[in-house]
Every structure is written in C-alpha cells, then in structure tokens.
Scaffold this motif. Structure first.
Motif, PDB file in Angstrom:
ATOM      1  N   GLY A   1       0.778  -1.231   0.000  1.00  0.00           N
ATOM      2  CA  GLY A   1       0.000   0.000   0.000  1.00  0.00           C
ATOM      3  C   GLY A   1       0.809   1.280   0.000  1.00  0.00           C
ATOM      4  O   GLY A   1       2.025   1.292  -0.237  1.00  0.00           O
ATOM      5  N   ASP A   2       0.105   2.373   0.303  1.00  0.00           N
ATOM      6  CA  ASP A   2       0.674   3.710   0.149  1.00  0.00           C
ATOM      7  C   ASP A   2       1.762   4.041   1.161  1.00  0.00           C
ATOM      8  O   ASP A   2       2.443   5.052   1.012  1.00  0.00           O
ATOM      9  N   ALA A   3       1.920   3.222   2.181  1.00  0.00           N
ATOM     10  CA  ALA A   3       2.967   3.486   3.172  1.00  0.00           C
ATOM     11  C   ALA A   3       4.353   3.134   2.644  1.00  0.00           C
ATOM     12  O   ALA A   3       5.361   3.451   3.283  1.00  0.00           O
ATOM     13  N   PHE A   4       4.405   2.485   1.472  1.00  0.00           N
ATOM     14  CA  PHE A   4       5.666   2.030   0.906  1.00  0.00           C
ATOM     15  C   PHE A   4       5.788   2.442  -0.553  1.00  0.00           C
ATOM     16  O   PHE A   4       4.786   2.605  -1.246  1.00  0.00           O
ATOM     17  N   GLU A   5       7.036   2.571  -1.008  1.00  0.00           N
ATOM     18  CA  GLU A   5       7.295   2.743  -2.434  1.00  0.00           C
ATOM     19  C   GLU A   5       8.208   1.625  -2.909  1.00  0.00           C
ATOM     20  O   GLU A   5       9.135   1.212  -2.197  1.00  0.00           O
ATOM     21  N   LEU A   6       7.946   1.140  -4.113  1.00  0.00           N
ATOM     22  CA  LEU A   6       8.764   0.088  -4.712  1.00  0.00           C
ATOM     23  C   LEU A   6      10.035   0.715  -5.268  1.00  0.00           C
ATOM     24  O   LEU A   6       9.976   1.628  -6.082  1.00  0.00           O
ATOM     25  N   VAL A   7      11.197   0.225  -4.821  1.00  0.00           N
ATOM     26  CA  VAL A   7      12.464   0.799  -5.273  1.00  0.00           C
ATOM     27  C   VAL A   7      13.269  -0.191  -6.115  1.00  0.00           C
ATOM     28  O   VAL A   7      14.184   0.227  -6.832  1.00  0.00           O
ATOM     29  N   GLU A   8      12.946  -1.465  -6.043  1.00  0.00           N
ATOM     30  CA  GLU A   8      13.669  -2.439  -6.873  1.00  0.00           C
ATOM     31  C   GLU A   8      12.845  -3.712  -6.988  1.00  0.00           C
ATOM     32  O   GLU A   8      12.140  -4.096  -6.054  1.00  0.00           O
ATOM     33  N   GLU A   9      12.921  -4.344  -8.147  1.00  0.00           N
ATOM     34  CA  GLU A   9      12.267  -5.632  -8.333  1.00  0.00           C
ATOM     35  C   GLU A   9      13.267  -6.614  -8.932  1.00  0.00           C
ATOM     36  O   GLU A   9      14.219  -6.220  -9.601  1.00  0.00           O
ATOM     37  N   ARG A  10      13.026  -7.871  -8.662  1.00  0.00           N
ATOM     38  CA  ARG A  10      13.940  -8.921  -9.117  1.00  0.00           C
ATOM     39  C   ARG A  10      13.133 -10.172  -9.461  1.00  0.00           C
ATOM     40  O   ARG A  10      12.094 -10.428  -8.843  1.00  0.00           O
ATOM     41  N   TYR A  11      13.617 -10.933 -10.412  1.00  0.00           N
ATOM     42  CA  TYR A  11      12.995 -12.201 -10.813  1.00  0.00           C
ATOM     43  C   TYR A  11      13.996 -13.312 -10.565  1.00  0.00           C
ATOM     44  O   TYR A  11      15.185 -13.157 -10.860  1.00  0.00           O
ATOM     45  N   GLU A  12      13.538 -14.410  -9.992  1.00  0.00           N
ATOM     46  CA  GLU A  12      14.435 -15.511  -9.650  1.00  0.00           C
ATOM     47  C   GLU A  12      13.856 -16.835 -10.126  1.00  0.00           C
ATOM     48  O   GLU A  12      12.665 -17.104  -9.946  1.00  0.00           O
ATOM     49  N   ASN A  13      14.697 -17.662 -10.708  1.00  0.00           N
ATOM     50  CA  ASN A  13      14.358 -19.053 -10.964  1.00  0.00           C
ATOM     51  C   ASN A  13      15.047 -19.893  -9.894  1.00  0.00           C
ATOM     52  O   ASN A  13      16.258 -20.105  -9.936  1.00  0.00           O
ATOM     53  N   HIS A  14      14.255 -20.318  -8.923  1.00  0.00           N
ATOM     54  CA  HIS A  14      14.774 -21.121  -7.806  1.00  0.00           C
ATOM     55  C   HIS A  14      14.709 -22.598  -8.172  1.00  0.00           C
ATOM     56  O   HIS A  14      13.657 -23.101  -8.575  1.00  0.00           O
ATOM     57  N   THR A  15      15.824 -23.290  -8.038  1.00  0.00           N
ATOM     58  CA  THR A  15      15.860 -24.730  -8.265  1.00  0.00           C
ATOM     59  C   THR A  15      15.717 -25.440  -6.927  1.00  0.00           C
ATOM     60  O   THR A  15      16.517 -25.234  -6.013  1.00  0.00           O
ATOM     61  N   THR A  16      14.689 -26.257  -6.807  1.00  0.00           N
ATOM     62  CA  THR A  16      14.422 -26.957  -5.551  1.00  0.00           C
ATOM     63  C   THR A  16      15.409 -28.101  -5.363  1.00  0.00           C
ATOM     64  O   THR A  16      16.078 -28.525  -6.312  1.00  0.00           O
ATOM     65  N   PRO A  17      15.531 -28.639  -4.132  1.00  0.00           N
ATOM     66  CA  PRO A  17      16.386 -29.808  -3.928  1.00  0.00           C
ATOM     67  C   PRO A  17      16.006 -30.988  -4.816  1.00  0.00           C
ATOM     68  O   PRO A  17      16.854 -31.825  -5.145  1.00  0.00           O
ATOM     69  N   GLY A  18      14.736 -31.043  -5.241  1.00  0.00           N
ATOM     70  CA  GLY A  18      14.295 -32.116  -6.123  1.00  0.00           C
ATOM     71  C   GLY A  18      14.569 -31.861  -7.594  1.00  0.00           C
ATOM     72  O   GLY A  18      14.286 -32.714  -8.439  1.00  0.00           O
ATOM     73  N   GLY A  19      15.112 -30.671  -7.915  1.00  0.00           N
ATOM     74  CA  GLY A  19      15.507 -30.383  -9.290  1.00  0.00           C
ATOM     75  C   GLY A  19      14.479 -29.651 -10.128  1.00  0.00           C
ATOM     76  O   GLY A  19      14.724 -29.400 -11.310  1.00  0.00           O
ATOM     77  N   THR A  20      13.333 -29.293  -9.565  1.00  0.00           N
ATOM     78  CA  THR A  20      12.354 -28.523 -10.323  1.00  0.00           C
ATOM     79  C   THR A  20      12.649 -27.027 -10.173  1.00  0.00           C
ATOM     80  O   THR A  20      13.365 -26.602  -9.268  1.00  0.00           O
ATOM     81  N   THR A  21      12.085 -26.239 -11.073  1.00  0.00           N
ATOM     82  CA  THR A  21      12.315 -24.794 -11.069  1.00  0.00           C
ATOM     83  C   THR A  21      11.051 -24.061 -10.653  1.00  0.00           C
ATOM     84  O   THR A  21       9.957 -24.371 -11.119  1.00  0.00           O
ATOM     85  N   GLN A  22      11.207 -23.100  -9.774  1.00  0.00           N
ATOM     86  CA  GLN A  22      10.102 -22.272  -9.311  1.00  0.00           C
ATOM     87  C   GLN A  22      10.435 -20.806  -9.567  1.00  0.00           C
ATOM     88  O   GLN A  22      11.523 -20.351  -9.212  1.00  0.00           O
ATOM     89  N   ALA A  23       9.487 -20.084 -10.174  1.00  0.00           N
ATOM     90  CA  ALA A  23       9.686 -18.665 -10.463  1.00  0.00           C
ATOM     91  C   ALA A  23       9.276 -17.820  -9.262  1.00  0.00           C
ATOM     92  O   ALA A  23       8.156 -17.945  -8.759  1.00  0.00           O
ATOM     93  N   PHE A  24      10.204 -16.987  -8.795  1.00  0.00           N
ATOM     94  CA  PHE A  24       9.956 -16.071  -7.682  1.00  0.00           C
ATOM     95  C   PHE A  24      10.029 -14.628  -8.184  1.00  0.00           C
ATOM     96  O   PHE A  24      10.851 -14.300  -9.048  1.00  0.00           O
TER      97      PHE A  24
END
Length: 213
Positions: free
Chosen positions: A179-202
């Motif tokens: 909400g309005d109490a915050f401003e977005l100053v940076e964004e990032r995209y991550e492809n996390h590889t799980t211990p089981g080898g699958t990929t999750q987008a963060f």
C-alpha cells in the motif's frame, strides 16, 4: 513459511519440519543470495534491526550474523523449524531473538525494525483481510526510511506450495499489497531450483517505508 491465520496452520508446518529434513523442503537454498544482495542494497549493517518473517530453519540468519548484523529477530509459526536453526547455530543462537508466532497476530514493536525480510510468507496470504493485516504489521513495525525485502511465487510460478494454495504476485502486486505506506524501489525475478531439481519462479520486491502513511 506461513499461511493465513488458521488454528491448523502451525500444525501443518510442525508436521512439515518433523517429517522432512530442512535441506530437502522445496524452498531450501544453502544461501539466500538474492535476499542478502537486496538487504545489502537496503542498507544492512551491523547496527541494523532486522526481522526475518517466516525465517524458520533458513540459513539467512547464519549469513546475517557472519556479516556482523547483531540485532536479528527470526519469526515463524513452527517451533520445530526455529529449533533446527538454533541447533545449527549452536552458541551463536543466543545472539538471536526467536519468535514462534503468526505474523498477522504477532506483537511487534512500533518502528522497531530497519529491515523486514520475507521469503514466501506473503504468498500464503490469499484473502483481502490477511493482506491488509500483513500490510498493517509491516507499516507499523518498520521505521520511516526502513525497507522491506519480500519474495514469493511470481505470476508464472507454482499455484501451490507444501500442499497449500498461494497467491502468485509480481513485484508490483507485492507493492500494491503493502500500500501507500511504501514505495517500490527495486524488483527482481528468480528461478529457484528446488532440492528435487524442479524450477520455481519467484518475484522479489524491495520497498521503502515512507514518512507518515
């Protein structure tokens, strides 16, 4: 990691950590590189007051201690997860404040933190009421000029985590929740590889607490 306030939620996470090794759960990473980078950009220093929301058995606390951060609170629903982290840290665990609590109902100090970190807690909050309460907690407990680093499943990420439905959000979506109490100053995209080898987008958002609001 958390879900909406629910009497069964803590039981869910206790079962997870009793039945799975902490380095085998899907969200495990040996080091939270993106978190450390974003927290560093947010001004993390030995004097920073940091809260790791849903920190559980995460190694973030280890790395923050190595960086010299001396005022760390780790909050999680699972006492078992917190116990694993304390055991791993040994004597250094006494340097950390451990809170077994739900972020939506936890008693947090007003303007008590410079930095707020959340990896995969907010994405379990899927109702307007829980989103609003989370935003209220963050706005009240992060000082003006402090920052929040929040990550969760991106719009192209999984629809469920640990058997629970999640809300998939972009960095802009995360900012909208805060909400309005915050401003977005940076964004990032991550492809996390799980211990089981699958990929999750963060998706990650770094936000600054504004004066007032």
């Amino acid at each position: 990691m958390h879900q909406d306030s629910d009497p069964a939620s803590s039981n869910h996470w206790e079962d997870v950590y009793r039945t799975k090794s902490s380095d085998k759960v899907s969200w495990y990473r040996p080091h939270l590189d993106i978190s450390i980078d974003l927290l560093s950009k947010a001004g993390a220093s030995p004097h920073s007051r940091v809260i790791d929301v849903g920190g559980g058995a995460s190694t973030l606390v280890d790395d923050l201690l190595e960086l010299g951060v001396a005022n760390i609170t780790v909050l999680d629903l699972s006492e078992q997860a917190l116990a694993l982290a304390r055991q791993r840290l040994g004597n250094r665990g006494s340097e950390v404040r451990w809170m077994c609590a739900d972020i939506l109902t936890a008693t947090l100090p007003d303007a008590g933190f410079d930095l707020w970190h959340d990896r995969a807690v907010l994405h379990f909050l899927t109702t307007p009421a829980s989103e609003r309460r989370y935003a209220e907690q963050a706005a009240r407990s992060i000082r003006s000029g402090g920052q929040a680093v929040i990550g969760g499943f991106a719009p192209d990420g999984p629809e469920r985590c640990s058997g629970l439905e999640v809300a998939r959000r972009s960095a802009q979506d995360i900012a909208a929740v805060l909400g309005d109490a915050f401003e977005l100053v940076e964004e990032r995209y991550e492809n996390h590889t799980t211990p089981g080898g699958t990929t999750q987008a963060f998706a990650w958002a770094r936000l600054r607490r504004l004066d007032g609001g």
